[in-house]
Design an enzyme around this catalytic site. Structure first.
Site, short mmCIF file in Angstrom:
data_model
loop_
_atom_site.label_atom_id
_atom_site.label_comp_id
_atom_site.label_asym_id
_atom_site.label_seq_id
_atom_site.Cartn_x
_atom_site.Cartn_y
_atom_site.Cartn_z
N GLU A 73 0.88 -1.12 0.09
CA GLU A 73 -0.01 -0.17 0.00
C GLU A 73 0.82 1.28 0.04
O GLU A 73 1.72 1.41 0.85
CB GLU A 73 -0.94 0.15 1.05
CG GLU A 73 -1.79 1.26 1.14
CD GLU A 73 -2.81 1.29 2.46
OE1 GLU A 73 -3.69 2.25 2.37
OE2 GLU A 73 -2.29 0.82 3.47
N ASP A 125 9.73 7.01 0.61
CA ASP A 125 8.99 7.44 -0.58
C ASP A 125 8.94 6.35 -1.56
O ASP A 125 9.42 5.10 -1.62
CB ASP A 125 10.29 8.29 -1.33
CG ASP A 125 10.11 8.73 -2.78
OD1 ASP A 125 9.41 9.59 -2.95
OD2 ASP A 125 10.65 7.82 -3.62
N ASP A 148 -2.19 12.37 -2.85
CA ASP A 148 -2.01 13.85 -3.11
C ASP A 148 -2.55 14.05 -4.35
O ASP A 148 -1.96 13.94 -5.30
CB ASP A 148 -0.83 14.58 -2.51
CG ASP A 148 -0.91 15.96 -2.30
OD1 ASP A 148 -1.80 16.50 -2.85
OD2 ASP A 148 -0.09 16.45 -1.46
N LYS A 152 -3.89 22.12 -7.85
CA LYS A 152 -3.81 23.13 -8.58
C LYS A 152 -2.65 22.79 -10.14
O LYS A 152 -2.07 22.21 -10.01
CB LYS A 152 -2.71 24.30 -8.09
CG LYS A 152 -3.62 25.10 -6.71
CD LYS A 152 -2.71 25.92 -6.07
CE LYS A 152 -3.47 26.44 -5.05
NZ LYS A 152 -2.56 27.55 -4.06
N THR A 219 -12.25 6.46 3.64
CA THR A 219 -11.36 6.89 4.47
C THR A 219 -11.63 8.43 4.72
O THR A 219 -12.51 8.91 4.09
CB THR A 219 -10.09 7.05 3.29
OG1 THR A 219 -10.30 8.08 2.33
CG2 THR A 219 -9.64 5.70 3.07
N GLU A 222 -11.52 10.54 1.63
CA GLU A 222 -12.85 10.02 0.69
C GLU A 222 -14.16 10.84 1.36
O GLU A 222 -15.14 11.61 0.59
CB GLU A 222 -13.30 8.60 0.76
CG GLU A 222 -14.13 7.90 -0.11
CD GLU A 222 -14.36 6.55 -0.07
OE1 GLU A 222 -15.28 6.20 -1.03
OE2 GLU A 222 -13.53 6.07 0.36
#
Length: 240
Positions: A73, A125, A148, A152, A219, A222
């Site tokens: 995950e 990462d 994420d 923008k 979540t 969500e």
């Protein structure tokens, strides 16, 4: 891809000394709150593994002491959903990766509360983990739920899911392995669909969007998206 500027965590970030390391992502979040600090101190030995603990790719049977279905995950967040999903699927051995310091500690709290034994948590990462710690053709599934969205336009280049990234994920899935994604941002969903479709070693298991996996609970992100009027879109791609 993710921003790859090299940074270090601050010396007084509230983490135990061995929990500070050079990372290739923007540092996120501040100090641990008392609940999170107690959770880390009490439960890190059971569920947390530092990337430096591994000498090469993760040996899942050795890490979990059994031969379960290896699952990764990416972005476990605060961990409540991770704990529930692991409890609901006891046949999997789940490595959950998260870069947000309080999220790692909060996840330990939820893992202990639920009492699951089939999770190991790594602060790393995503690209570095897939490249250095996951062997090719080794995973049964990869999950990427509500990453994420960088909403923008000028930040879209920071979105994780690109053709290069999906090709990397595909290379780590075994034949028949599944890449599951979800987002509430329409433009990111379309980008995810395009990137996965462009990866020749992946095939869409559905005509377009996938039904919500039965094992995935709602979540926090969500629920926030739904409250804002967003539509949740899932994807399910299979390694050819």
């Amino acid at each position: 891809m993710q921003d790859t500027r090299i940074v270090t965590t601050a010396p007084d970030d509230g983490l135990p000394a061995h929990f500070r390391r050079v990372v290739s992502f923007h540092p996120r979040g501040g100090r641990l709150n008392p609940v999170q600090r107690r959770a880390f101190e009490a439960h890190a030995d059971a569920w947390y593994r530092d990337p430096t603990d591994f000498d090469g790719p993760v040996d899942f049977p050795a890490l979990f002491g059994r031969h379960g279905d290896p699952v990764l995950e990416i972005g476990s967040g605060m961990g409540e959903a991770t704990a529930q999903m692991a409890a609901g699927r006891p046949e999997i051995d789940l490595v959950a990766a998260e870069v947000y310091k309080p999220g790692v500690a909060q996840t330990l709290h939820h893992l202990n509360r639920v009492g699951v034994t089939n999770v190991r948590l790594v602060r790393e990462d995503a690209v570095a983990l897939l490249t250095d710690l996951i062997a090719p053709a080794s995973l049964a599934e990869v999950w990427l739920f509500f990453p994420d969205p960088w909403p923008k336009t000028r930040h879209h280049k920071r979105r994780l899911v690109t053709p290069d990234f999906t090709a990397l994920v595909a290379s780590r899935l075994r034949k028949g392995g599944v890449f599951r994604l979800a987002t509430d941002w329409e433009t990111y969903a379309e980008q995810m669909l395009a990137a996965c479709t462009a990866t020749r070693t992946l095939r869409n298991a559905n005509a377009g969007w996938a039904p919500r996996p039965a094992f995935r609970p709602p979540t926090r992100f969500e629920r926030r998206g739904l409250a804002a009027g967003h539509v949740i879109r899932d994807l399910e791609f299979v390694r050819r």
